[in-house]
Scaffold this motif. Structure first.
Motif, mmCIF file in Angstrom:
data_model
loop_
_atom_site.group_PDB
_atom_site.id
_atom_site.type_symbol
_atom_site.label_atom_id
_atom_site.label_comp_id
_atom_site.label_asym_id
_atom_site.label_seq_id
_atom_site.Cartn_x
_atom_site.Cartn_y
_atom_site.Cartn_z
ATOM 1 N N ARG A 169 3.849 -9.152 6.321
ATOM 2 C CA ARG A 169 4.802 -8.063 6.116
ATOM 3 C C ARG A 169 4.072 -6.949 5.363
ATOM 4 O O ARG A 169 3.315 -7.227 4.422
ATOM 5 N N VAL A 170 4.292 -5.702 5.765
ATOM 6 C CA VAL A 170 3.617 -4.566 5.136
ATOM 7 C C VAL A 170 4.661 -3.605 4.577
ATOM 8 O O VAL A 170 5.610 -3.225 5.268
ATOM 9 N N TYR A 171 4.479 -3.206 3.317
ATOM 10 C CA TYR A 171 5.327 -2.209 2.672
ATOM 11 C C TYR A 171 4.509 -0.931 2.465
ATOM 12 O O TYR A 171 3.411 -0.980 1.899
ATOM 13 N N PHE A 172 5.039 0.204 2.850
ATOM 14 C CA PHE A 172 4.327 1.477 2.715
ATOM 15 C C PHE A 172 5.333 2.608 2.579
ATOM 16 O O PHE A 172 6.494 2.495 2.995
ATOM 17 N N ILE A 173 4.866 3.720 2.006
ATOM 18 C CA ILE A 173 5.686 4.932 1.931
ATOM 19 C C ILE A 173 5.424 5.812 3.146
ATOM 20 O O ILE A 173 6.344 6.317 3.785
ATOM 21 N N ARG A 174 4.158 5.989 3.458
ATOM 22 C CA ARG A 174 3.797 6.865 4.586
ATOM 23 C C ARG A 174 2.699 6.206 5.392
ATOM 24 O O ARG A 174 1.756 5.639 4.831
ATOM 25 N N TRP A 175 2.822 6.291 6.710
ATOM 26 C CA TRP A 175 1.829 5.693 7.612
ATOM 27 C C TRP A 175 1.379 6.744 8.617
ATOM 28 O O TRP A 175 2.188 7.338 9.312
ATOM 29 N N GLN A 176 0.082 6.949 8.678
ATOM 30 C CA GLN A 176 -0.494 7.889 9.646
ATOM 31 C C GLN A 176 -1.504 7.140 10.504
ATOM 32 O O GLN A 176 -2.389 6.474 9.987
ATOM 33 N N GLY A 177 -1.376 7.238 11.798
ATOM 34 C CA GLY A 177 -2.315 6.561 12.681
ATOM 35 C C GLY A 177 -1.656 5.424 13.436
ATOM 36 O O GLY A 177 -0.441 5.234 13.407
ATOM 37 N N LEU B 11 0.864 -1.184 0.000
ATOM 38 C CA LEU B 11 0.000 0.000 0.000
ATOM 39 C C LEU B 11 0.898 1.230 0.000
ATOM 40 O O LEU B 11 1.851 1.303 0.777
ATOM 41 N N TYR B 12 0.617 2.201 -0.863
ATOM 42 C CA TYR B 12 1.457 3.390 -0.902
ATOM 43 C C TYR B 12 1.352 4.206 0.390
ATOM 44 O O TYR B 12 2.350 4.525 1.010
ATOM 45 N N LYS B 13 0.115 4.557 0.756
ATOM 46 C CA LYS B 13 -0.089 5.435 1.916
ATOM 47 C C LYS B 13 -1.219 4.899 2.781
ATOM 48 O O LYS B 13 -2.264 4.491 2.269
ATOM 49 N N ALA C 34 6.692 -4.338 9.560
ATOM 50 C CA ALA C 34 6.387 -3.105 8.837
ATOM 51 C C ALA C 34 7.659 -2.538 8.211
ATOM 52 O O ALA C 34 8.625 -2.241 8.927
ATOM 53 N N ARG C 35 7.674 -2.390 6.901
ATOM 54 C CA ARG C 35 8.849 -1.906 6.189
ATOM 55 C C ARG C 35 8.502 -0.636 5.419
ATOM 56 O O ARG C 35 7.743 -0.677 4.442
ATOM 57 N N GLN C 36 9.030 0.484 5.888
ATOM 58 C CA GLN C 36 8.781 1.759 5.216
ATOM 59 C C GLN C 36 9.714 1.900 4.027
ATOM 60 O O GLN C 36 10.922 1.694 4.130
#
Length: 379
Positions: free
Chosen positions: A35-43, A7-9, A51-53
């Motif tokens: 495993r989760v890939y993301f650019i930005r995480w809010q919350g 997920l991007y954001k 979790a891998r940013q």
């Protein structure tokens, strides 16, 4: 199985993002490693996940998306998983959850030919084609028959790869025995007088979901001598809409609440949900309103609008959109007798239709589909 979710954001008030979280949690409960890939995480962070940013930056969204994909692909090559589940369209997915509408259809029907010569168009069209092309391998979890028809028309995706999910309403959205008490309490908190009409708009993506139309409708009701208050819930840029409110002189009747965690109580407090979207693949808030017993006025472009029509719990506005039709529909559903009829119809429909099992059904499909792709049912 070891599953990677892409997920991007992430932010806590988006419908797709809430589904993302619930799919992760459902798969965790079923014993899978996530495993989760993301650019930005809010919350709030997800519990128990790897979790891998992704350090993806760019001057444009499509440059950022490309850098995200390259980084993720390299990381997965170093540290493989049993399956890749995407919530944004991109190459290399084993399973895609189709929360977004068909990009190519919008580009062909809502944009000029010059737009289709841009790098932005080439990027998003290619990423969508990588998922839906007839010769692609991605399995697709769909939530809208309307969007399914568009994908079939443009890509001729084999039906065997298209899997329709039921909706997935959270249990806390349902009207319980304390609904009347919660309604009174929330209306008192908002300062609504007895008998004062409350319109509710919920959605992060104000332009796409028709906030400008809703504000104009509120002004029309005021000029007809039917004053109401409009409460706006969502995380998006407000400045342009605040200028519209000021120009129309309805500042005292329009309330921007931002992203909220008390949406279930706001649904109970309101007298109608107004959702005149320009484009909406599904619209989970429409069903959240149904199970709360709240009448809905919605445009027919929304994927879940057919549930409002089937329940006879409001008004579905036909395309092409006519502003006056929205105003008349709101006037009708706010009338006391019709409002109560719509409420009863909504609750009846919510009690007899499966509006709740999306995430369990989707997790079961992921389990069934991935071993066939990987040739390995372990994990």
């Amino acid at each position: 199985m070891r599953l990677a979710f892409l997920l991007y954001k992430y932010f806590p008030y988006g419908g797709m993002q809430r589904d993302f979280r619930r799919f992760v949690e459902e798969c965790q409960q079923r014993g899978h490693t996530i495993r989760v890939y993301f650019i930005r995480w809010q919350g709030e962070p997800l519990s128990g996940v790897d979790a891998r940013q992704v350090p993806a930056k760019g001057l444009s969204n499509y440059h950022r998306n490309e850098r995200y994909l390259h980084w993720v692909q390299a990381d997965l090559a170093r540290d493989p998983v049993d399956g890749v589940v995407g919530f944004n369209k991109m190459p290399g997915l084993d399973v895609y959850y189709a929360a977004d509408s068909c990009y190519l259809d919008k580009a062909l029907n809502e944009r000029g030919w010059l737009y289709r010569l841009t790098p932005r168009f080439r990027h998003f069209a290619a990423y969508e084609r990588a998922v839906f092309a007839a010769d692609a391998a991605t399995e697709i979890l769909l939530i809208s028959d309307t969007e399914k028809a568009k994908f079939l028309r443009h890509y001729h995706t084999p039906e065997a790869r298209l899997h329709m999910l039921p909706p997935g309403i959270s249990a806390d959205r349902r009207a319980g025995p304390d609904a009347a008490q919660r309604r009174r309490a929330k209306r008192a908190e908002l300062g609504l007088a007895e008998g004062e009409q409350m319109l509710l708009f919920v959605g992060s993506g104000f332009i796409k979901k028709g906030l400008g139309r809703a504000i104009r409708a509120l002004d029309a009701l005021r000029r007809r001598g039917l004053p109401a208050q409009l409460y706006i819930v969502g995380q998006d840029k407000e400045a342009g809409f605040r200028r519209q409110v000021a120009k129309l002189g309805v500042g005292g009747q329009v309330h921007f609440l931002g992203g909220r965690d008390d949406v279930p109580d706001l649904l109970l407090a309101a007298d109608a949900l107004v959702h005149p979207a320009l484009d909406e693949a599904a619209g989970i808030v429409l069903l959240e309103a149904l199970v709360a017993g709240l009448p809905v006025v919605v445009t027919d472009v929304c994927g879940y609008a057919h549930h409002i029509a089937a329940a006879n719990a409001g008004r579905v506005l036909p395309s092409p959109f006519v502003q006056g039709a929205l105003e008349r529909a709101l006037e009708e559903v706010l009338a006391a007798e019709e409002n109560q009829r719509c409420r009863a119809a909504a609750l009846d429909y919510a009690g007899r239709e499966d509006l709740y099992s999306m995430h369990r059904t989707g997790a079961e499909l992921i389990e069934q589909l991935l071993p066939a792709k990987t040739g390995d049912s372990g994990g």
